[in-house]
Design a protein around this motif. Structure first.
Motif, PDB file in Angstrom:
ATOM      1  N   UNK A 241       0.876  -1.164   0.000  1.00 25.16           N
ATOM      2  CA  UNK A 241       0.000   0.000   0.000  1.00 25.16           C
ATOM      3  C   UNK A 241       0.919   1.220   0.000  1.00 25.16           C
ATOM      4  N   UNK A 242       0.862   1.989  -1.078  1.00 26.42           N
ATOM      5  CA  UNK A 242       1.801   3.099  -1.241  1.00 26.42           C
ATOM      6  C   UNK A 242       1.008   4.403  -1.173  1.00 26.42           C
ATOM      7  N   UNK A 243       1.455   5.265  -0.268  1.00 23.96           N
ATOM      8  CA  UNK A 243       0.673   6.471   0.018  1.00 23.96           C
ATOM      9  C   UNK A 243       1.573   7.694   0.145  1.00 23.96           C
ATOM     10  N   UNK A 244       0.934   8.848   0.074  1.00 23.05           N
ATOM     11  CA  UNK A 244       1.586  10.110   0.421  1.00 23.05           C
ATOM     12  C   UNK A 244       0.911  10.613   1.685  1.00 23.05           C
ATOM     13  N   UNK A 245       1.701  10.911   2.699  1.00 23.20           N
ATOM     14  CA  UNK A 245       1.133  11.314   3.996  1.00 23.20           C
ATOM     15  C   UNK A 245       1.337  12.815   4.187  1.00 23.20           C
ATOM     16  N   UNK A 246       0.222  13.499   4.442  1.00 25.49           N
ATOM     17  CA  UNK A 246       0.299  14.953   4.660  1.00 25.49           C
ATOM     18  C   UNK A 246       0.971  15.237   5.999  1.00 25.49           C
ATOM     19  N   UNK A 247       1.907  16.199   5.981  1.00 27.28           N
ATOM     20  CA  UNK A 247       2.665  16.513   7.198  1.00 27.28           C
ATOM     21  C   UNK A 247       2.058  17.666   7.989  1.00 27.28           C
ATOM     22  N   UNK A 248       0.949  18.192   7.521  1.00 23.24           N
ATOM     23  CA  UNK A 248       0.249  19.241   8.266  1.00 23.24           C
ATOM     24  C   UNK A 248      -1.170  19.376   7.709  1.00 23.24           C
ATOM     25  N   UNK A 249      -2.015  20.089   8.422  1.00 21.20           N
ATOM     26  CA  UNK A 249      -3.334  20.424   7.855  1.00 21.20           C
ATOM     27  C   UNK A 249      -3.085  21.338   6.659  1.00 21.20           C
ATOM     28  N   UNK A 250      -3.684  21.051   5.534  1.00 18.80           N
ATOM     29  CA  UNK A 250      -3.481  21.906   4.366  1.00 18.80           C
ATOM     30  C   UNK A 250      -4.686  21.834   3.429  1.00 18.80           C
ATOM     31  N   UNK A 251      -4.703  22.754   2.491  1.00 16.17           N
ATOM     32  CA  UNK A 251      -5.810  22.817   1.537  1.00 16.17           C
ATOM     33  C   UNK A 251      -5.218  22.814   0.132  1.00 16.17           C
ATOM     34  N   UNK A 252      -5.806  22.009  -0.743  1.00 19.14           N
ATOM     35  CA  UNK A 252      -5.384  21.985  -2.145  1.00 19.14           C
ATOM     36  C   UNK A 252      -6.491  22.651  -2.946  1.00 19.14           C
ATOM     37  N   UNK A 253      -6.109  23.528  -3.853  1.00 17.34           N
ATOM     38  CA  UNK A 253      -7.157  24.170  -4.662  1.00 17.34           C
ATOM     39  C   UNK A 253      -6.954  23.864  -6.136  1.00 17.34           C
ATOM     40  N   UNK A 254      -8.087  23.794  -6.845  1.00 16.44           N
ATOM     41  CA  UNK A 254      -8.064  23.591  -8.301  1.00 16.44           C
ATOM     42  C   UNK A 254      -9.379  24.110  -8.854  1.00 16.44           C
ATOM     43  N   UNK A 255      -9.294  24.960  -9.857  1.00 13.91           N
ATOM     44  CA  UNK A 255     -10.495  25.476 -10.524  1.00 13.91           C
ATOM     45  C   UNK A 255     -11.551  25.961  -9.532  1.00 13.91           C
TER      46      UNK A 255
END
Ligand code: SAH
Ligand code: AVI
Length: 310
Positions: A241-255
């Motif tokens: 199981x390969x994942x990316x783990x967020x290191x802080x609370x964050x927001x991603x925006x798109x369109x």
């Protein structure tokens, strides 16, 4: 909708799931293809070298099974490294059709293969092989289609999706066709986990590059430095199981859309399923194939399997 807006919709839908996920096909921009090539040379990444050895040791038998004037259709051809063993040994090959989503890498590889095998027709197809795509017409009518699917890329699909893909390949192979497939095997979890947690950090870079790719290609604003690589073997499911783990609370925006990612939250980027010989044979059979011949290395780390219509 254009293919591009379909892709963006697919990525957004995955990021809106309770378990965020992005398809592993988005690993493969030009940089991703280069990083995968680097992975295949890592001492920890046993699949490539093991499959290579199995191919070299058994290619005469493979050539006899395939017979003359076949069409070789390769799914996810990458740098076509192992394929060269086949191109050198198959009898009077009619055509080689490498299919890959990573366009620049595919075209560059196809040109190289043409240079190395000037008498062979090489017809690259840029396509997402999980979607219907048209195969080119070769100059010479082949005697049979052989679908080649090396590298255990089949392992990157869930069992249902893998089954479906095998069904598509069964249709592609046609009446007298066959499939030659590389399938990674279940083994000591420590060996498997090491292969996805290399000491040089190349697999981590490969995983993180997916976000760089999405930022450039689709306009996301992932803070790539705020994620870390994680790769753990789930023994019950028989898969990495390969994942990316967020290191802080964050927001991603798109369109104009926003996606919140919590501190410690995982984005699933890939499964890599490992099979037992029996498990794979059952799945192939459900897709219509019969496993005619299996070759493995002495330690049974990896298998190459020749399947015909059942
Ligand atoms: N066959 C090579 C490369 C395996 S890496 C080997 O065995 O070493 C997986 C390859 O499949 C990459 O080249 C990637 O670009 C391609 N790929 C992954 N998902 C794909 C998809 N959905 N459609 C087409 N190609 C895909
Ligand atoms: C392409 N595929 C079979 C590789 C694998 O082993 O599942 C992709 C990969 N991911 C991390 N390392 C290699």
């Amino acid at each position: 909708m254009t293919a591009r807006s379909d892709e963006l919709a697919e990525i957004l839908a995955g990021l809106k799931q309770p378990q965020k996920m992005i398809s592993p096909k988005y690993f493969y921009d030009e940089r991703g293809s280069q990083l995968f090539d680097a992975i295949t040379h890592l001492p920890e990444y046993y699949p490539t070298e093991t499959e290579f050895r199995i191919m070299r040791d058994n290619v005469d038998e493979i050539a006899d099974l395939v017979g003359p004037q076949a069409s070789l259709i390769e799914y996810g051809s990458g740098s076509s490294r192992k394929t060269r063993v086949l191109l050198e040994h198959l009898y009077d090959l009619a055509v080689y059709v490498p299919v890959d989503i990573s366009e620049d890498h595919l075209i560059a590889t196809a040109l190289k293969v043409r240079g190395e095998f000037p008498d062979l027709e090489v017809l690259p197809v840029v396509a997402d092989f999980t979607q219907p795509f048209a195969l080119p017409d070769p100059a010479i009518m082949p005697r049979r289609n052989v679908v080649y699917f090396p590298g255990s890329t089949i392992g990157n699909f869930t069992h249902d999706a893998a089954q479906h893909l095998l069904e598509v390949m069964y249709q592609e192979a046609g009446a007298d066709g066959a499939m030659l497939i590389g399938v990674d095997l279940q083994k000591d979890p420590a060996i498997i986990e090491r292969a996805y947690n290399d000491s040089a950090g190349i697999t981590a870079e490969f995983n993180l590059n997916m976000l760089t790719h999405l930022n450039r290609e689709f306009g996301f604003d992932f803070d790539v430095g705020a994620y870390t690589h994680s790769a753990i073997y789930d023994e019950d499911e028989g898969r990495m199981v390969i994942e990316l783990i967020s290191q802080r609370d964050q927001v991603v925006t798109i369109d104009g859309e926003t996606i919140a990612v919590a501190d410690g939250e995982a984005i699933l980027t890939e499964y890599s399923h490992k099979y037992t010989l029996e498990g794979f044979a059952n799945m192939a059979q459900r897709a219509g194939f019969a496993v005619r011949k299996v070759w493995t290395d002495a330690d049974e780390l990896f298998s190459v399997q020749y399947c015909v219509r059942g």
